[in-house]
Design a protein around this motif. Structure first.
Motif, PDB file in Angstrom:
ATOM      1  N   ASN A   1      19.986  13.474  66.440  1.00 58.25           N
ATOM      2  CA  ASN A   1      20.260  15.021  67.189  1.00 58.25           C
ATOM      3  C   ASN A   1      19.771  14.770  68.539  1.00 58.25           C
ATOM      4  N   ALA A   2      20.914  14.100  69.218  1.00 55.67           N
ATOM      5  CA  ALA A   2      20.733  13.899  70.660  1.00 55.67           C
ATOM      6  C   ALA A   2      20.234  15.018  71.516  1.00 55.67           C
TER       7      ALA A   2
ATOM      8  N   LEU B   1      22.601  21.841  66.232  1.00 52.67           N
ATOM      9  CA  LEU B   1      22.767  20.393  66.151  1.00 52.67           C
ATOM     10  C   LEU B   1      23.411  20.082  67.291  1.00 52.67           C
ATOM     11  N   TYR B   2      24.533  20.760  67.857  1.00 53.87           N
ATOM     12  CA  TYR B   2      25.360  20.615  69.247  1.00 53.87           C
ATOM     13  C   TYR B   2      24.916  21.443  70.330  1.00 53.87           C
TER      14      TYR B   2
ATOM     15  N   SER C   1      22.216  21.003  71.759  1.00 44.30           N
ATOM     16  CA  SER C   1      21.514  20.133  72.575  1.00 44.30           C
ATOM     17  C   SER C   1      22.359  18.805  72.855  1.00 44.30           C
ATOM     18  N   LEU C   2      22.026  18.062  74.092  1.00 48.51           N
ATOM     19  CA  LEU C   2      22.867  16.831  74.112  1.00 48.51           C
ATOM     20  C   LEU C   2      21.956  16.089  75.089  1.00 48.51           C
TER      21      LEU C   2
ATOM     22  N   ASN D   1      26.130  14.829  72.102  1.00 48.35           N
ATOM     23  CA  ASN D   1      25.495  15.767  71.368  1.00 48.35           C
ATOM     24  C   ASN D   1      24.988  15.415  70.091  1.00 48.35           C
TER      25      ASN D   1
HETATM   26 CA    CA Z   1      21.987  17.682  69.648  1.00 50.05          CA
END
Ligand code: CA
Ligand code: GCB
Length: 882
Positions: free
Chosen positions: A719-720, A768-769, A771-772, A875
């Motif tokens: 989870n980047a 999940l997306y 955050s990046l 992401n």
């Molecule tokens: Ca993420």
């Protein structure tokens, strides 16, 4: 012998005659029944929809409670407009000499009622009941058409703003009422026409007054007896009394009666003793009962004090409270009475003694259970965020306030009325300088006006308002208007650091020691899919919500001048304009939308219940855990227990992990989780009796060092840009928190995390997306040689949504200067040249790429980023050996 026979025949005849008379006179008094079923519905406006003879056979068949807005759980632009309802009712001859009414417990927002094509009345306001006399329009012995037009578009009716969905429809019960020609007034702001005042209540006596109005709908003078009967909580009649009233044709006549109860059995949350007051109208000639109303009442006295807090029946009392919205996904606000009652039972079960019925009047079922279960209540009308410049708006506010008070006046559970929530919040965002002064004055003027109405309507109960955490309310003088000040405080959620909470309260207490204070809201969001070992504000992790509440509960208990607090909110509720981790939902609830309790529900229960044991392993929301370990070693993670026991012993797979004292109703162990099943058992004593509970947690260990063996079945997902675990409920796969590379292992090198609350389009895995990792040098995985699948996910979330010029009709976004364009190379081979995720999938869209690569003797996967315009980013990532 013969004689006996005659007697029994005689008796039989009497019973028979009685039954016969009874069957003839059924409905002689008030007759009330639901008309919820068999409606036809059309979600659009059509001319003539109120008229007889139009064909509605193709309209949808619906039952009330009903809303047309299940779309509000998926669509920000949910339908706000007109819907039509139609139903036929056969009125038998029994109704011949009756007065007939329809009553709707709520229709959002504006409802127009027609009978047989005739307009009967209009009601403006979506949260209060209304009753219309339909007698002149009805045909006896025939079918009658009832048509209702409901409109939930934005208008001059509160709320005009607010963080919740304004579901349209007839969403509470509908009733047909018939009465004799003399009856209690039914057209008095939706009230039942009889009002009970209780006053001068003490341990030794209590005074009560029964007052109201009787309507004579006949064209002759009528003499009636009004009979008052009061029964104690055990159902024994303690007094019956009457007075005689004579009413002119078509007149309305007030009545009033005062009585006294010696040594009243007081009403309180612990002992919700209810007295029943029956008020009946009898024909003074025939002595036949014409109309009858039952009201429950309770005797209690209370006060709010700026320095000492709240007192009930002479004793200091903390209001341990809860705010409650009224919807449930996917049925919106169209809850049945059973569903309302279920909520109240769950709230009571938690040990709650006070509810903020927010932000609007709610179903009668809620008030009924407040009285019966012993839950003190604050009820309010939805004047929220800003007061628009519209004279009709103020009139509608005033009407709604009167309706709320008159409809729920008799409930002993209600201890205050509210009429404004965070009224300067949007006001201050929208206006500056002189304009702000004008808008603030407008809100003040309305507050003054409503305060006056409130005190005229109810001479006994105090008023309350909820402010957002800003001193500007005091500066403007709102605290001088209202009796009790409510503070909606979110330090540690909408701003940094939850110790700001007690600082704010202490400062207020210093500045305004005489204002009675309630924390009218506090809350943090959580999402079961998100877990963190390093919880942070706005990460929506289950763990952060827990920490936030643990802190707030302890402060509320300590600060004596705080009368109490109501947590925001009991449920995860519908708020169509919200994005965040669950778009269209505000997830600060203690229970999910379907009412499954979150672990924090049991924190409240452990905190507030003293009478029953509470022992709860606070990981029901995290039963499938994941962690990173050196191969073969257990993974240590915290495990919490919420309990009102003094101390608890925890066992893992039969082995004791030690005894811990519960502080702040909490005890935490560091548990060495092993791969596979971990059977956890907690034990302790309550009142000398053994109590235990258990929970099984399955644990998946992800290796720190990747080798041929552990790579066989591994799906390594990252989870980047996030410190949280994210588990996708659909696949069950957990994405690990982002971590830095160290020699021999895996993770990022360089870059920084970035996060948005904006909704990601076309995915269920929104968080999940959101955050990046921005501008990473690379992600590196040290792995053995072989073939691998690498998945990279991108969503360009750098430009705030409101800054994107978005053409809804075209579905295009023109913000090309903000686009990020970059190259991606895996092991020095460019796999994507000038990728532009915003261009290919739109801003906040999702672009996923899977690459099949060969790792040779270098024994690593290096994913490198090179930016041309904007920033490079990723992401989420996934690596899998083929
Ligand atoms: Ca993420
Ligand atoms: C508030 C509002 C409430 C919101 C809440 C939140 O202060 O009164 O309507 O839902 O905050 O969750 O932001």
């Amino acid at each position: 012998m013969k004689k006996v026979c005659t007697t029994s025949l005689y008796r039989f005849t009497i019973v028979f005659i009685y039954l016969f008379l009874f069957s003839l006179t059924i409905g002689a008094q008030r007759d009330i029944k639901t008309i919820n079923d068999g409606w036809r519905f059309l979600k659009q406006d059509v001319t003539d929809a109120s008229r007889l003879g139009i064909d509605d056979k193709l309209w949808e068949r619906v039952s009330i409670p009903h809303t047309w807005n299940s779309d509000a759980y998926t669509d920000k632009a949910y339908y706000r407009g007109i819907g039509w309802y139609r139903k036929n009712i056969y009125l038998s001859d029994e109704y011949k000499d009756k007065q007939l009414f329809v009553r709707f417990d709520a229709a959002n927002t504006v409802a127009s009622v027609y009978v047989n094509g005739n307009m009967v009345g209009e009601h403006r306001g979506g949260y209060t009941s209304f009753t219309f006399d339909i007698t002149p329009y009805c045909l006896i012995g025939k079918e009658n058409l009832i048509a209702v037009k409901v409109d939930n578009s934005l208008t001059d009716v509160p709320p005009v703003s607010g963080d919740f969905t304004f579901f349209g429809g007839i969403y509470r019960d509908a009733w047909l009422i018939s009465t004799p020609k003399q009856h209690f007034e039914l057209s008095d702001f939706g009230s039942n026409g009889v009002f009970i005042d209780t006053k001068d209540v003490s341990e030794s006596s209590a005074l009560y007054t029964v007052r109201g109005a009787i309507k004579n709908d006949e064209s002759l003078v009528k003499k009636v007896e009004v009979v008052y009967t009061i029964k104690d909580p055990q159902g024994r009649i303690i007094k019956t009394d009457k007075n005689i009233v004579s009413i002119q044709p078509n007149e309305k006549r007030d009545f009033s009666y005062s009585g006294k109860v010696e040594n009243p059995q007081l009403w309180s949350p612990e002992n919700p003793n209810l007295y029943a007051i029956e008020t009946a109208i009898y024909d003074s000639k025939s002595k036949k009962v014409l109309d009858k109303i039952n009201n429950n009442t309770g005797f209690r006295w209370y006060k709010f004090d700026g320095k000492e807090g709240f007192f009930l029946n002479g004793k200091s009392y903390k209001l341990n409270g809860m705010c409650r919205h009224q919807d449930q996904k996917p049925i919106g606000n169209a809850l049945t009475d059973e569903m309302h009652r279920r909520d109240m039972q769950m709230i009571k079960e938690m040990g709650i003694n006070f509810i903020r019925i927010s932000h609007y009047p709610q179903d009668d079922a809620i008030l009924e259970l407040c009285d019966k279960l012993g839950i003190l209540a604050w009820e309010e009308i939805p004047i929220i965020d800003i007061v628009p410049e519209d004279a009709n708006y103020s009139v509608n506010c005033e009407n709604m306030l009167k309706e709320m008070i008159r409809q729920h006046y008799n409930h002993p559970s209600i201890i205050m009325w509210g009429y404004m929530n965070e009224i300067l919040l949007v006001t201050q965002r929208k206006f500056k300088g002189d304009d702000l002064k004008v808008a603030t004055d407008r809100a003040l003027a309305l507050a003054n006006r409503l305060e006056k109405v409130l005190k005229e309507e109810d001479k006994f109960r105090p008023s309350v308002m909820a402010f957002h955490g800003s001193d500007s309310y005091n500066k403007a003088g709102f605290n001088d208007i209202v009796d009790i000040v409510g503070w909606n405080l979110y330090q540690g959620w909408y701003s940094d650091g939850f110790t700001g909470f007690e600082k704010f309260l202490q400062e207020q207490q210093k500045q305004h020691p005489d204002n009675p204070k309630i924390v009218s809201e506090y809350g943090a969001g959580s999402d079961k899919r998100i877990h963190s070992l390093f919880p942070k504000r706005f990460d929506f992790s289950v763990e952060y919500q827990q920490e936030y509440i643990e802190h707030y509960l302890s402060v509320i208990e300590k600060e004596k001048y705080v009368s109490g607090a109501t947590y925001w909110n009991f449920i995860d509720f519908g708020s169509a304009l919200r994005d965040e981790s669950m778009p269209r939902i505000n997830n600060k609830g203690l229970v999910y939308s379907d009412r499954t309790p979150k672990d924090v529900y049991f924190l409240f229960k452990a905190f507030y219940r003293k009478d029953v044991p509470v022992l709860h392993i606070a990981s029901h929301d995290w039963q499938k855990r994941t962690g990173i370990t050196k191969s073969g070693e257990p993974c240590v993670q915290p495990l919490k227990i919420y309990s009102n026991l003094t101390e608890v012993e925890l066992f893992q797979n039969g082995k004791s992990l030690g005894i811990k004292k519960c502080e702040n109703s909490t005890a935490t162990w560091q548990v060495p989780f092993i791969t596979g099943d971990n059977f956890l058992m907690a034990k302790g004593l309550f009142d000398g009796k053994p109590i235990e509970t258990a929970l099984s947690i399955s644990f998946n260990s992800i290796p720190e060092i990747l080798d041929a063996e552990n790579l066989k079945s591994l799906e390594l997902a990252i989870n980047a840009g996030s410190s949280s675990f994210y588990t996708s409920p659909e696949s069950g796969l957990t994405w690990l928190p982002d971590r830095e590379y160290s020699a021999g292992s895996w993770g990022f090198i360089g870059g920084k995390p970035y996060q948005t609350q904006g909704e990601i389009l076309a995915t269920a895995d929104n968080p999940l997306y959101q955050s990046l990792r921005e501008s990473p040098d690379q992600y590196r995985f040290d792995v053995p040689a072989g073939r691998y699948e690498v998945e990279l996910s991108f969503s360009d979330i750098f430009t705030p949504k409101e800054k994107l010029a978005y053409d809804l009709s075209e579905g295009t976004q023109d913000s090309s200067e903000n686009e990020s364009i970059f190259d991606i190379a895996i092991n020095d081979k460019v796999v994507e040249s000038k990728i532009n995720p915003a261009r290919s999938s739109g801003f906040y869209g999702l672009e996923r790429k899977r690459f099949i690569i060969e790792v040779g003797e270098q024994h690593y996967i290096e994913i490198k980023f090179r930016s041309f315009s904007g920033k490079s980013f990723v992401n989420a990532l996934k690596v899998r050996k083929l």
